[in-house]
Design an enzyme around this catalytic site. Structure first.
Site, PDB file in Angstrom:
ATOM      1  N   LYS A 297       0.844  -1.186   0.000  1.00 20.34           N
ATOM      2  CA  LYS A 297       0.000   0.000   0.000  1.00 20.34           C
ATOM      3  C   LYS A 297       0.886   1.245   0.000  1.00 20.34           C
ATOM      4  CE  LYS A 297      -3.857   2.338   2.193  1.00 20.34           C
ATOM      5  NZ  LYS A 297      -3.257   3.664   1.909  1.00 20.34           N
TER       6      LYS A 297
ATOM      7  N   ASP B 130       1.552   5.372   0.046  1.00 25.28           N
ATOM      8  CA  ASP B 130       0.958   6.528   0.714  1.00 25.28           C
ATOM      9  C   ASP B 130       1.338   7.793  -0.042  1.00 25.28           C
ATOM     10  OD1 ASP B 130      -0.378   8.080   2.505  1.00 25.28           O
ATOM     11  OD2 ASP B 130       1.131   7.960   4.087  1.00 25.28           O
TER      12      ASP B 130
ATOM     13  N   GLU C  16       2.768   1.081   5.510  1.00 28.51           N
ATOM     14  CA  GLU C  16       1.402   1.449   5.889  1.00 28.51           C
ATOM     15  C   GLU C  16       0.469   0.256   5.878  1.00 28.51           C
ATOM     16  OE1 GLU C  16      -2.009   4.789   4.874  1.00 28.51           O
ATOM     17  OE2 GLU C  16      -0.432   4.374   3.430  1.00 28.51           O
TER      18      GLU C  16
END
Length: 350
Positions: A66, A68, A208
């Site tokens: 993931k 960011d 994350e």
């Protein structure tokens, strides 16, 4: 031109007892059938990931890191390249390195879906560094440090491919982006691993979280469950409805008062008093003092003193560990401001 950060090899794969490897690529078949051309859309609303507490199980799910940053679509057209934000704003000139690399890709027309990020020294995306490179929230600076992590392909050589399954779209995307590229456009690699184990490693390395995608799904705009996000630490957008004044804190901000959306109303969900840097706090205080309000935008029954209410037009990205029994954030930490038009979706209370 600022040299792009060198991406360490497989940041997720280090310090693991058993190596986790990205899915091997297949060569594109140059003899693929010729199909009728489709009009190139000016914009496609993005497919959004649905938040889940744990990774899904089953052979149809594939995983990625993931990232960011800012969600972008790179439109490669016959006569130009456009870089469009999630909210439909043209930010082409703000990402010159991504723009230049898009022009070099071996394709006549395409729409790439992905995330603009700035990487730290360990290859992790850092939203604060990205915002700083762009001049802060509302800034107009160009970012030469940002790179584009591509994770989907929506239009390819005159063909709308949103109706095909993810595995086929990824196959085409892998043929466009050089393997192990360290240029301004890189492939967000699919990782072959058990979701639970991958999440554990991601959290150990202070990432994350991870994204799970249904390999058989077509590209559908909105948050429909084809893509899932599983976070190590919860992080969401909350409206700032006021602040507590403190002479001992950066920018005299003792805490920000936060709200989430419930139906058509805003509901108070607690405060955040950590995570501020001195220069950011001063800028934030200046912004808030320009939008003071005579009365709060939420029902508030707390006992805090020295409260200043503001219009709920600023959205803070806040990390937190959990919720209290009465619906307040626990162990919250301020992460930065989100752009209202693009990455400022408020947390919605069911």
């Amino acid at each position: 031109m600022t040299k792009l950060p060198r991406m360490p090899p497989r940041p997720l794969l280090r310090e693991a007892d058993t190596p986790i490897r990205s899915k091997p690529r297949r060569r594109r078949n140059p003899a693929q059938p010729q199909l009728p051309l489709d009009p190139m859309p000016s914009r496609i609303d993005p497919c959004l990931a649905l938040l889940k507490p744990r990774p899904p199980k089953g052979p149809q799910w594939v995983f990625e890191v993931k990232w960011d940053g800012y969600r972008l679509a790179v439109h490669i057209e016959t006569s130009r390249v456009r870089i469009v934000t999630r909210g439909g704003h043209d930010w082409t000139e703000r990402f010159p390195a991504i723009l230049a690399e898009a022009r070099r890709l071996p394709v006549s027309t395409a729409i790439l879906d992905g995330e603009a990020v700035v990487l730290d020294e360990r290859g992790r995306s850092d939203f604060g560094m990205l915002q700083q490179s762009l001049g802060g929230r509302g800034g107009k600076r160009t970012s030469r440090e940002a790179i584009f992590m591509a994770f989907d392909l929506l239009y390819f050589d005159g063909h709308d491919v949103t109706g095909t399954e993810l595995s086929s779209r990824r196959h085409l995307l892998e043929g466009l982006i050089p393997q192990a590229s360290e240029d301004a456009i890189r492939l967000s690699e699919e990782i072959e691993a058990d979701g639970e184990r991958l999440l554990r490693i991601a959290c150990e390395q202070h990432l994350e979280g991870i994204i799970a995608k249904d390999r058989n799904s077509r590209y559908r705009s909105g948050r429909l469950g084809d893509w899932l996000k599983i976070k190590c630490i919860q992080s969401d957008g909350f409206a700032i409805v006021g602040y507590q004044r403190s002479s001992a804190a950066f920018g005299n901000i003792g805490a920000l008062l936060l709200a989430a959306r419930q139906g058509e109303e805003l509901v108070y969900v607690g405060s955040v008093g950590t995570g501020f840097k001195a220069d950011e706090a001063m800028k934030l205080r200046t912004m808030m003092d320009k939008i003071k309000a005579a009365r709060p935008a939420v029902k508030y029954s707390g006992r805090r003193k020295n409260l200043i209410w503001i219009k709920p037009t600023l959205v803070a990205e806040v990390e937190y560990r959990a919720w209290t029994h009465d619906g307040k954030l626990r162990h919250a930490s301020y992460k930065g401001l989100r752009e209202m038009a693009d990455n400022a979706n408020l947390y919605e209370i069911a």
